[in-house]
Design an enzyme around this catalytic site. Structure first.
Site, mmCIF file in Angstrom:
data_model
loop_
_atom_site.group_PDB
_atom_site.id
_atom_site.type_symbol
_atom_site.label_atom_id
_atom_site.label_comp_id
_atom_site.label_asym_id
_atom_site.label_seq_id
_atom_site.Cartn_x
_atom_site.Cartn_y
_atom_site.Cartn_z
ATOM 1 N N GLN A 66 0.835 -1.212 0.000
ATOM 2 C CA GLN A 66 0.000 0.000 0.000
ATOM 3 C C GLN A 66 0.867 1.259 0.000
ATOM 4 O OE1 GLN A 66 -2.947 -0.151 -0.914
ATOM 5 N NE2 GLN A 66 -3.081 -2.354 -0.615
ATOM 6 N N ASP A 90 -5.035 5.315 -15.360
ATOM 7 C CA ASP A 90 -5.479 3.943 -15.125
ATOM 8 C C ASP A 90 -5.531 3.700 -13.611
ATOM 9 O OD1 ASP A 90 -5.821 1.209 -15.088
ATOM 10 O OD2 ASP A 90 -3.884 0.726 -15.980
ATOM 11 N N ARG A 91 -6.690 3.746 -13.058
ATOM 12 C CA ARG A 91 -7.040 3.590 -11.630
ATOM 13 C C ARG A 91 -6.774 4.846 -10.809
ATOM 14 N NH1 ARG A 91 -5.956 -1.622 -9.672
ATOM 15 N NH2 ARG A 91 -8.152 -2.084 -9.593
HETATM 16 N N1 LIG Z 1 -14.206 -4.661 -24.120
HETATM 17 C C1 LIG Z 1 -13.510 -5.767 -23.928
HETATM 18 N N2 LIG Z 1 -13.955 -6.932 -24.414
HETATM 19 C C2 LIG Z 1 -13.293 -8.059 -24.197
HETATM 20 N N3 LIG Z 1 -12.161 -8.160 -23.491
HETATM 21 C C3 LIG Z 1 -11.675 -7.026 -22.989
HETATM 22 C C4 LIG Z 1 -12.316 -5.768 -23.162
HETATM 23 N N4 LIG Z 1 -11.585 -4.819 -22.528
HETATM 24 C C5 LIG Z 1 -10.549 -5.466 -21.970
HETATM 25 N N5 LIG Z 1 -10.594 -6.774 -22.265
HETATM 26 C C6 LIG Z 1 -9.630 -7.793 -21.860
HETATM 27 O O1 LIG Z 1 -9.832 -8.042 -20.458
HETATM 28 C C7 LIG Z 1 -8.577 -8.208 -19.805
HETATM 29 C C8 LIG Z 1 -8.464 -7.183 -18.677
HETATM 30 O O2 LIG Z 1 -8.435 -5.882 -19.246
HETATM 31 P P1 LIG Z 1 -7.519 -4.733 -18.640
HETATM 32 O O3 LIG Z 1 -7.760 -3.539 -19.497
HETATM 33 O O4 LIG Z 1 -6.108 -5.203 -18.480
HETATM 34 O O5 LIG Z 1 -8.218 -4.572 -17.208
HETATM 35 P P2 LIG Z 1 -7.775 -3.780 -15.913
HETATM 36 O O6 LIG Z 1 -6.770 -2.736 -16.322
HETATM 37 O O7 LIG Z 1 -9.051 -3.208 -15.401
HETATM 38 O O8 LIG Z 1 -7.220 -4.807 -14.978
HETATM 39 C C9 LIG Z 1 -7.508 -8.044 -20.861
HETATM 40 O O9 LIG Z 1 -7.114 -9.330 -21.285
HETATM 41 C C10 LIG Z 1 -8.211 -7.277 -21.986
HETATM 42 O O10 LIG Z 1 -7.691 -7.576 -23.267
HETATM 43 N N1 LIG Z 2 -3.794 -0.666 -3.677
HETATM 44 C C1 LIG Z 2 -3.680 -1.936 -4.087
HETATM 45 N N2 LIG Z 2 -3.571 -2.930 -3.189
HETATM 46 C C2 LIG Z 2 -3.464 -4.215 -3.571
HETATM 47 N N3 LIG Z 2 -3.402 -4.594 -4.845
HETATM 48 C C3 LIG Z 2 -3.520 -3.634 -5.772
HETATM 49 C C4 LIG Z 2 -3.668 -2.269 -5.450
HETATM 50 N N4 LIG Z 2 -3.751 -1.563 -6.601
HETATM 51 C C5 LIG Z 2 -3.651 -2.447 -7.593
HETATM 52 N N5 LIG Z 2 -3.508 -3.691 -7.097
HETATM 53 C C6 LIG Z 2 -3.274 -4.917 -7.862
HETATM 54 C C7 LIG Z 2 -4.466 -5.562 -8.460
HETATM 55 C C8 LIG Z 2 -3.924 -6.190 -9.719
HETATM 56 O O1 LIG Z 2 -3.395 -7.479 -9.431
HETATM 57 C C9 LIG Z 2 -2.765 -5.283 -10.115
HETATM 58 C C10 LIG Z 2 -3.080 -4.323 -11.219
HETATM 59 O O2 LIG Z 2 -4.420 -3.865 -11.133
HETATM 60 P P1 LIG Z 2 -5.388 -3.776 -12.424
HETATM 61 O O3 LIG Z 2 -6.758 -3.555 -11.835
HETATM 62 O O4 LIG Z 2 -5.256 -5.038 -13.201
HETATM 63 O O5 LIG Z 2 -4.889 -2.586 -13.199
HETATM 64 O O6 LIG Z 2 -2.422 -4.564 -8.952
#
Ligand SMILES: Nc1ncnc2c1ncn2[C@@H]1O[C@H](COP(=O)(O)OP(=O)(O)O)[C@@H](O)[C@H]1O
Ligand SMILES: Nc1ncnc2c1ncn2[C@H]1C[C@H](O)[C@@H](COP(=O)(O)O)O1
Length: 222
Positions: A66, A90-91
């Site tokens: 964290q 992203d997040r």
């Molecule tokens: N609209 C979509 N349809 C199908 N698969 C998707 C879509 N958007 C993302 N994915 C797939 O889902 C998985 C997780 O997406 P990702 O963008 O890495 O998620 P996050 O960043 O929220 O963890 C990846 O394998 C990605 O290619």
């Molecule tokens: N704050 C967090 N604590 C624990 N784990 C976390 C935190 N932020 C991200 N994560 C983890 C969750 C996933 O395994 C990876 C990347 O997140 P994603 O949602 O796939 O971008 O980090």
């Protein structure tokens, strides 16, 4: 006319993408940034020195992870501010405390004293008038089944080996968290309503929604 002008999205906007692990934040970040010609701020999963260890032993590594995430996101916040905005992130930083740290504390995998130390650090850094909040938080939501399928398909071993109960707990917490989130305006998108992988044009209605949402919320501020 570029996409920002077409949809009325200000050049200095900071749009943060929130949602549970695997829901599609990185994919959305990339696509929005390409269309709007904005910079990106990504979580660097591969370079994270604690993440793998954390998934193997939550109790031992929760606090370290964290603090690491908080430092990384704060540095990114500074970078976005120094550029004068124009970013897709992203997040959000709010999820670290509102979802992850809280969940590990309440499930007993982060000690009360570590949680207290972490929360006071977070509050001192983020919950101040000096911390610029994003222009908009885009919240991605979907069913647990669809999200777990994506986590499995993406194939990060540490996530694939994590019990389903962990993703279920997180999914439920996200739903509760977003209902009371009020640090900045929220636009909710359901992942069944677009498919950026198979249908790249499905980004257009999203850009339109983002533009009109930002315009409405900036009118309300006046
Ligand atoms: N609209 C979509 N349809 C199908 N698969 C998707 C879509 N958007 C993302 N994915 C797939 O889902 C998985 C997780 O997406 P990702 O963008 O890495 O998620 P996050 O960043 O929220 O963890 C990846 O394998 C990605 O290619
Ligand atoms: N704050 C967090 N604590 C624990 N784990 C976390 C935190 N932020 C991200 N994560 C983890 C969750 C996933 O395994 C990876 C990347 O997140 P994603 O949602 O796939 O971008 O980090």
């Amino acid at each position: 006319m570029n996409a920002r002008e077409r949809y009325g999205i200000p050049n200095d906007a900071v749009i943060t993408i929130a949602g549970t692990v695997g829901v599609g934040k990185s994919t959305m970040t990339q696509k929005l940034a390409e269309h709007l010609q904005f910079r990106t701020s990504f979580e660097k999963v591969e370079a994270n020195p604690y993440l793998d260890k954390f998934y193997k032993d939550f109790e031992k590594w929760s606090f370290h992870l964290q603090v690491y995430f908080l430092a990384e996101r704060f540095k990114e916040q500074k970078r976005m501010f120094e550029y004068g905005g124009g970013f897709i992130q992203d997040r959000s930083i709010y999820e670290d405390t509102g979802i992850f740290a809280k969940m590990h504390y309440e499930k007993g995998t982060m000690s009360p004293v570590d949680y207290e130390t972490y929360t006071s650090l977070f509050e001192a850094m983020v919950m101040t008038p000096y911390f610029p909040h994003p222009s908009l938080l885009v919240y991605l939501e979907g069913s647990l089944d669809d999200i777990v399928t994506r986590i499995q398909a993406r194939g990060r071993p540490m996530e694939q080996e994590t019990p389903l109960a962990y993703w279920e707990e997180m999914h439920q917490r996200y739903e509760n968290w977003i209902d009371s989130f009020n640090a900045c305006p929220v636009l909710r998108l359901n992942i069944n309503d677009y498919d950026l992988v198979k249908n790249p044009d499905s980004i257009d209605p999203i850009l339109e929604k983002i533009g009109s949402f930002i315009q409405q919320t900036s009118l309300l501020k006046k």
